[in-house]
Write a protein that holds these residues in place. Structure first.
Motif, short mmCIF file in Angstrom:
data_model
loop_
_atom_site.label_atom_id
_atom_site.label_comp_id
_atom_site.label_asym_id
_atom_site.label_seq_id
_atom_site.Cartn_x
_atom_site.Cartn_y
_atom_site.Cartn_z
N SER A 9 102.21 -5.28 25.78
CA SER A 9 102.48 -4.15 24.98
C SER A 9 103.83 -4.31 24.11
O SER A 9 103.98 -3.34 23.42
CB SER A 9 103.13 -3.07 26.24
N ILE A 20 100.65 3.21 32.81
CA ILE A 20 100.93 4.62 32.24
C ILE A 20 100.00 5.53 32.92
O ILE A 20 98.82 5.47 33.03
CB ILE A 20 100.62 4.68 30.87
N ASN A 48 102.85 4.11 15.62
CA ASN A 48 103.64 4.53 16.87
C ASN A 48 104.91 5.66 16.28
O ASN A 48 105.74 5.67 16.64
CB ASN A 48 104.25 3.12 17.51
N THR A 61 104.37 12.26 31.59
CA THR A 61 103.57 10.89 31.71
C THR A 61 104.33 9.82 32.12
O THR A 61 105.49 9.47 31.78
CB THR A 61 103.29 10.22 30.25
N VAL A 63 105.60 6.03 32.87
CA VAL A 63 105.48 4.73 32.25
C VAL A 63 106.29 3.86 33.17
O VAL A 63 107.52 3.98 33.25
CB VAL A 63 105.91 4.78 30.91
N ASP A 89 106.24 9.34 20.19
CA ASP A 89 106.37 7.99 20.01
C ASP A 89 107.88 7.42 19.89
O ASP A 89 108.42 6.74 21.07
CB ASP A 89 105.56 7.43 19.03
N PHE A 93 107.57 7.24 24.03
CA PHE A 93 106.73 6.41 24.67
C PHE A 93 107.49 4.85 24.42
O PHE A 93 107.34 4.18 25.19
CB PHE A 93 105.48 6.57 24.28
N ASN A 94 107.92 4.75 22.98
CA ASN A 94 108.35 3.49 22.66
C ASN A 94 109.55 3.19 23.49
O ASN A 94 109.94 2.13 24.02
CB ASN A 94 108.80 3.53 21.40
N ALA A 96 110.40 4.47 26.68
CA ALA A 96 109.86 4.34 28.03
C ALA A 96 109.44 2.93 28.36
O ALA A 96 109.75 2.31 29.11
CB ALA A 96 108.65 5.38 28.17
N ARG A 97 108.64 2.25 27.25
CA ARG A 97 108.14 0.94 27.31
C ARG A 97 109.46 0.10 27.66
O ARG A 97 109.20 -0.98 28.37
CB ARG A 97 107.23 0.62 26.31
N VAL A 108 107.76 10.56 30.31
CA VAL A 108 108.04 11.07 28.97
C VAL A 108 107.64 12.52 29.25
O VAL A 108 106.31 12.68 29.72
CB VAL A 108 107.31 10.50 27.88
#
Length: 307
Positions: A9, A20, A48, A61, A63, A89, A93-94, A96-97, A108
């Motif tokens: 990822s 996810i 992203n 969501t 992660v 993003d 999500f960015n 979260a990763r 998220v």
């Protein structure tokens, strides 16, 4: 639930898999809902960097790193967007990763925009979603490998306002079925946050979208987090740029002062420049500084992090 496994990822994780999982925020329906309209993703040229507008169906969501790398800490991430859209993003999500790379399970939250056509109390709709999210995480803490005493919230810009509201309004549940214990975050991380709804320092777009054109003083005070800090407000880490022209740094300064006055542990990183909305794209690696703060204050175990 929908499970997707991402390989390679692009995050510095000790294992190469990030899980996810899409979760239903309101399994029994959304309280106070009036109507649905289609939610629309708007893509930008930058990869992203999607934004989502007109959110009327909230989603959570998860992660997560692999089970054997989870350190028990969880954080609910609230992207910003002026209570009009969500930078899902860049500020969701960015981030979260990267948390997953540190062994932290991130959630998220795609929270609803305060639109009067879709809910009966728009000003409280986003807070209702945030309170529902933290209650859901704590209800499933054992199942997901989370320490229910290490669940925090993180927010950017208007999402920072929502995070600070969650951190200062846990004694006032939107859903009366919840207790303040289940709603109180154990820590808060605020990145260039809107804090105040008062004219002299607020972000006018966030205030207008959340409170309407002519809010009364009671509503303004309720949603001005600096007015609602107590000795039981959770510890905080704040990042803001001095040259932020969208959300004045005075928001962070006022909240910091209120926390210090109540002797709430707080660490603030003021950046000389960077403006607004930089996410993690700043020469200063504030995320690593935040992880060190989390270690120092027992939010995560020092040996478990991977910067």
């Amino acid at each position: 639930m929908i499970l997707i496994v991402l390989i390679n990822s692009g995050v510095a994780v000790s294992a190469e898999q990030v899980q996810i999982t899409g979760l239903t925020l309101y399994p029994e329906g959304i309280p106070g809902e009036i109507a649905h309209t289609p939610t629309e993703f708007q893509g930008r040229v930058v990869i992203n960097d999607r934004s989502v507008v007109a959110v009327d169906s909230p989603e959570l969501t998860m992660v997560a790193p692999p089970e054997d790398e989870r350190n028990g800490t969880a954080v609910i991430i609230l992207p910003g967007g002026g209570y009009e859209r969500l930078a899902i993003d860049k500020e969701g999500f960015n981030v979260a990763r990267r948390f997953a790379g540190a062994g932290v399970i991130a959630f998220v939250l795609k929270y609803r925009m305060p639109l009067k056509d879709i809910m009966d109390n728009p000003s409280y709709g986003p807070l209702q979603d945030a309170q529902q999210a933290i209650s859901l995480v704590r209800q499933h803490a054992k199942e997901w490998g989370i320490d229910s005493d290490r669940v925090g919230v993180m927010g950017f810009s208007a999402g920072g306002h929502l995070a600070a509201t969650l951190a200062t309004q846990f004694k006032q549940p939107v859903n009366k079925a919840y207790t303040k214990k289940i709603l109180r975050p154990d820590f808060q991380v605020l990145i260039y946050p809107v804090i105040s709804m008062k004219e002299d320092v607020t972000h006018q777009g966030s205030r207008l979208n959340l409170l309407g054109e002519s809010p009364d003083n009671r509503l303004i005070s309720t949603f001005s987090a600096q007015d609602n800090v107590t000795t039981n407000t959770p510890q905080a880490f704040i990042v803001h740029a001095n040259d932020d022209k969208a959300v004045p740094v005075g928001n962070a300064l006022q909240y910091h002062a209120a926390l210090v006055e109540k002797r709430v542990p707080v660490q603030m990183l003021l950046l000389p420049d960077g403006g607004h909305g930089f996410g993690m794209n700043h020469p200063t690696d504030w995320f690593s500084n935040m992880l060190e703060w989390m270690e120092n204050y027992g939010v995560i175990a020092a040996q478990a992090t991977n910067h």
